[in-house]
Design a protein around this motif. Structure first.
Motif, PDB file in Angstrom:
ATOM      1  N   SER A   5       0.842  -1.198   0.000  1.00 47.78           N
ATOM      2  CA  SER A   5       0.000   0.000   0.000  1.00 47.78           C
ATOM      3  C   SER A   5       0.875   1.246   0.000  1.00 47.78           C
ATOM      4  N   CYS A   7       0.942   5.012   0.939  1.00 51.13           N
ATOM      5  CA  CYS A   7       0.213   5.910   1.821  1.00 51.13           C
ATOM      6  C   CYS A   7       0.704   7.346   1.634  1.00 51.13           C
ATOM      7  N   GLU A  30      -2.002  -0.635  -3.885  1.00 49.63           N
ATOM      8  CA  GLU A  30      -3.145   0.040  -3.286  1.00 49.63           C
ATOM      9  C   GLU A  30      -2.686   1.459  -2.932  1.00 49.63           C
ATOM     10  N   ALA A  73      -4.612   1.197   5.535  1.00 47.69           N
ATOM     11  CA  ALA A  73      -4.074   0.357   4.458  1.00 47.69           C
ATOM     12  C   ALA A  73      -4.514  -1.091   4.602  1.00 47.69           C
ATOM     13  N   ASN A  75      -2.957  -3.628   3.154  1.00 48.68           N
ATOM     14  CA  ASN A  75      -1.748  -4.447   3.199  1.00 48.68           C
ATOM     15  C   ASN A  75      -0.858  -4.068   4.376  1.00 48.68           C
TER      16      ASN A  75
END
Length: 351
Positions: A5, A7, A30, A73, A75
């Motif tokens: 992910s 972020c 992601e 997140a 993941n």
């Protein structure tokens, strides 16, 4: 989708966030964007690319916002990115290998800091920053200039990845720069009241004062930070030493800066420090010693400031030759500086 992910925290970044998101979108991560109170089109733009766009009520704490993004997140493995950064190169296979074989460690990336000079975007310096980690083992601490911190232990290993990001956060108008760093100074001073023995805070306070051109106060903060027993191999310690030396020279304290001779062995693996020593000797009119340091800096591979191991020491040697009346050698030095604008101007003046 890769089990990673990305972020990002954002506020009023409509002019930057799209370039950031389009640089990361093709790799199948992601994407989590946490907005901390935008009043422009940041959230609207983020919605075109991100898997989640979430709101976080700002509380003067960057770590709180980053840790909120980690919890959002899907993941466990996180790649942290800022809105004023975008991907230059990334090695997906390396990230996959890292997750499998160095699961307890942190991945650092190279960050090229871009500024605009004479209308041309150039690399001002390069640093390494920790960005890839397992959120079950790490989180962020510190209200500002937050640091990645192990949750259970004190120490961790960081390895430099092949990934490179470009950072444009220093490329702003004078008004934007003043507003940003006055805010940073307020938050740092607030954090200092609860953590007064943290040398990293003194480094960041000094850096902030330096950016807003309060060099005298920068010297005070750097001096305080370096009064602690610090590991000279830490990147921020190396940066603080060089910044302190430059601030001393800027405020006319070149004789005080000569005291850096006592720490030469600890910091001389860096071209930035060797170049600094050359400047210290030069401002003390110790020209022979200065030239020796400049020649030594050329070609040293460990270098953060762009040109500190190439055209900058050559330019300084040209200035010394000019001071000593050797104009021919000065011009030769300036010609070796390539497209460095001050050197080109010197050649025109001397011609």
């Amino acid at each position: 989708m890769l089990p990673i992910s990305v972020c990002i925290i954002a506020k009023n970044e409509e002019n930057r966030i799209e370039k950031c998101l389009t640089s990361i979108k093709p790799f199948g991560f992601e994407i989590i964007v946490v907005d901390t109170g935008s009043v422009d089109k940041t959230k609207e733009i983020a919605g075109k690319y991100a898997d989640k766009v979430l709101d976080f009520e700002w509380c003067d704490d960057f770590s709180a916002a980053r840790n909120f993004s980690l919890r959002a997140a899907t993941n466990n493995w996180i790649f942290m990115l800022d809105c004023d950064e975008y991907i230059k190169t990334i090695d997906i296979e390396e990230l996959t290998w890292f997750r499998k074989h160095l699961a307890d460690s942190v991945g650092s990336v190279s960050r090229e800091n871009i500024v605009t000079e004479n209308g041309i975007a150039t690399i001002n310096n390069i640093d390494n920053t920790e960005r890839f980690f397992d959120k079950r083992l790490y989180h962020y601490t510190g209200m500002i200039h937050e640091q990645l911190t192990p949750i259970r232990s004190k120490d961790f290993s960081a390895y430099l990845l092949k990934t490179t990001i470009l950072h444009t956060g220093y490329d702003m108008s004078d008004k934007e720069r003043t507003a940003k760093y006055e805010r940073n100074l307020t938050l740092l001073q607030k954090q200092l009241t609860t953590d007064p023995e943290n040398p990293y805070l003194y480094y960041q306070l000094g850096k902030t004062c330096e950016i807003i051109e309060d060099f005298s106060r920068a010297c005070e903060y750097y001096s305080k930070g370096l009064s602690y027993d610090l590991d000279p191999e830490l990147a921020y310690v190396q940066a603080m030493v060089v910044s302190y030396g430059n601030a001393l020279l800027y405020t006319g304290q070149q004789e005080t800066a000569l005291g850096f001779e006592s720490i030469y062995d600890a910091f001389s693996p860096s071209a930035d420090f060797i170049y600094l020593m050359g400047n210290i000797y030069k401002q003390n009119q110790m020209y022979e010693q200065a030239i020796e340091q400049y020649q030594r800096a050329i070609g040293v591979p460990l270098c953060k400031q762009a040109g500190a191991n190439s055209f900058l020491p050559i330019y300084q040697m040209g200035e010394i030759c000019e001071i000593l009346g050797d104009i021919s050698t000065a011009i030769t030095c300036y010609k070796q500086c390539g497209d460095f604008e001050p050197a080109k101007k010197k050649i025109e003046e001397l011609a």
